[in-house]
Design an enzyme around this catalytic site. Sequence first.
Site, mmCIF file in Angstrom:
data_model
loop_
_atom_site.group_PDB
_atom_site.id
_atom_site.type_symbol
_atom_site.label_atom_id
_atom_site.label_comp_id
_atom_site.label_asym_id
_atom_site.label_seq_id
_atom_site.Cartn_x
_atom_site.Cartn_y
_atom_site.Cartn_z
ATOM 1 N N SER A 150 0.818 -1.210 0.000
ATOM 2 C CA SER A 150 0.000 0.000 0.000
ATOM 3 C C SER A 150 0.853 1.261 0.000
ATOM 4 C CB SER A 150 -0.912 0.023 1.235
ATOM 5 O OG SER A 150 -0.130 0.056 2.422
ATOM 6 N N HIS A 173 -3.223 -3.566 -5.436
ATOM 7 C CA HIS A 173 -3.459 -3.135 -4.056
ATOM 8 C C HIS A 173 -4.918 -3.333 -3.684
ATOM 9 C CE1 HIS A 173 -3.804 0.332 -0.967
ATOM 10 N NE2 HIS A 173 -3.573 -0.821 -0.365
ATOM 11 N N GLU A 185 -6.528 -1.168 -6.616
ATOM 12 C CA GLU A 185 -5.685 -0.263 -7.396
ATOM 13 C C GLU A 185 -4.706 -1.107 -8.211
ATOM 14 O OE1 GLU A 185 -5.461 3.800 -4.764
ATOM 15 O OE2 GLU A 185 -4.246 2.105 -4.086
ATOM 16 N N ASN A 223 -4.416 6.388 -0.759
ATOM 17 C CA ASN A 223 -3.589 6.805 0.364
ATOM 18 C C ASN A 223 -2.860 8.113 0.102
ATOM 19 O OD1 ASN A 223 -4.420 4.563 1.748
ATOM 20 N ND2 ASN A 223 -2.622 3.342 1.261
#
Length: 319
Positions: A150, A173, A185, A223
């Site tokens: 991540s 991800h 992702e 993120n």
Amino acid sequence: MYSALSKSSQLLARGPAFSTATMAQSPISRITVIGGGQMGSGIAQVAATHKHEVTLVDVNQEALDRGKSYMAKSLKRVAKKKFAEDETAQSRFVDEIMGRVSLSTKPQEAVSRADLVIEAIVENIKVKQDLFAQLSKAAPQEAILASNTSSLPIGKIAELLDEQRKQRFIGLHFFNPVPQMKLVEVVRTKEVEQSVVDSAVAWVKAIGKAPAVCKDTPGFIVNRLLLPYMMESIRLLERDVASAQDIDTAMKLGAGYPMGPFELCDYIGLDTIKFIVDGWHKDGEGLKGNPLFTSSTKLDELVKQGRLGVKSGKGFYDY
């Protein structure tokens, strides 16, 4: 390690539901997942649910048994909802899916027939690099190798691989809890072939997930947007603009977020947030020295005191 951070996308927004009614077909059928923790076992569960042949790999039988237990408990919850009044059907549902999952403590043997290898182990760049260096010697040349990281650069994880392997290396991800979270992702490096990206996207759709393709950049999409939001919230607190409670209330009632930023920080883990922010500020591509990712005195103090959030019983709030 950062599965809690990944789950935050579910906690921050309630957008239009993504429909997986029409699922793409994928030639990928044999999956090897390295790492039997909650993320790895979740990925294995979803793949097996969609009729893939899965091998789950970890360092010892104890770790594999934990991963198997995660899957069984999760599937039993699904079965109870699906077949509320039929215990026989519940058992059959769980047994059928678990029957597609094999366990192994021998990674090289486990990848020898794989179409797709997904790594979901500790967030340590050296450990991941060494793992893929070993796996590349045993996996079929046409296999796709993928990391579930991540926060670490996908291209750097593949650094020890030869050029042919780098062309078939990608980021996948997933978000925690994997069985419930729809997003994956799909992270493309500079070296990866377009056909590999296309195959990865097709496979993600085939297991009922929604792919979001992005470049290999720190934090990818979710993120990268989430960390500055949380850090700026902490700075508002440091500047005595408002209390943590009032900031949380403002974002929940004013922006429609189910959790405020401080509730979210505590849920994720303050040590996790500090680790990622410090890493990006020190060495993140395009982020080095960026004030958005400068740590804060408040965050540093709480981590030093062992106030890490929900997992330690205290963070910005007491639990």
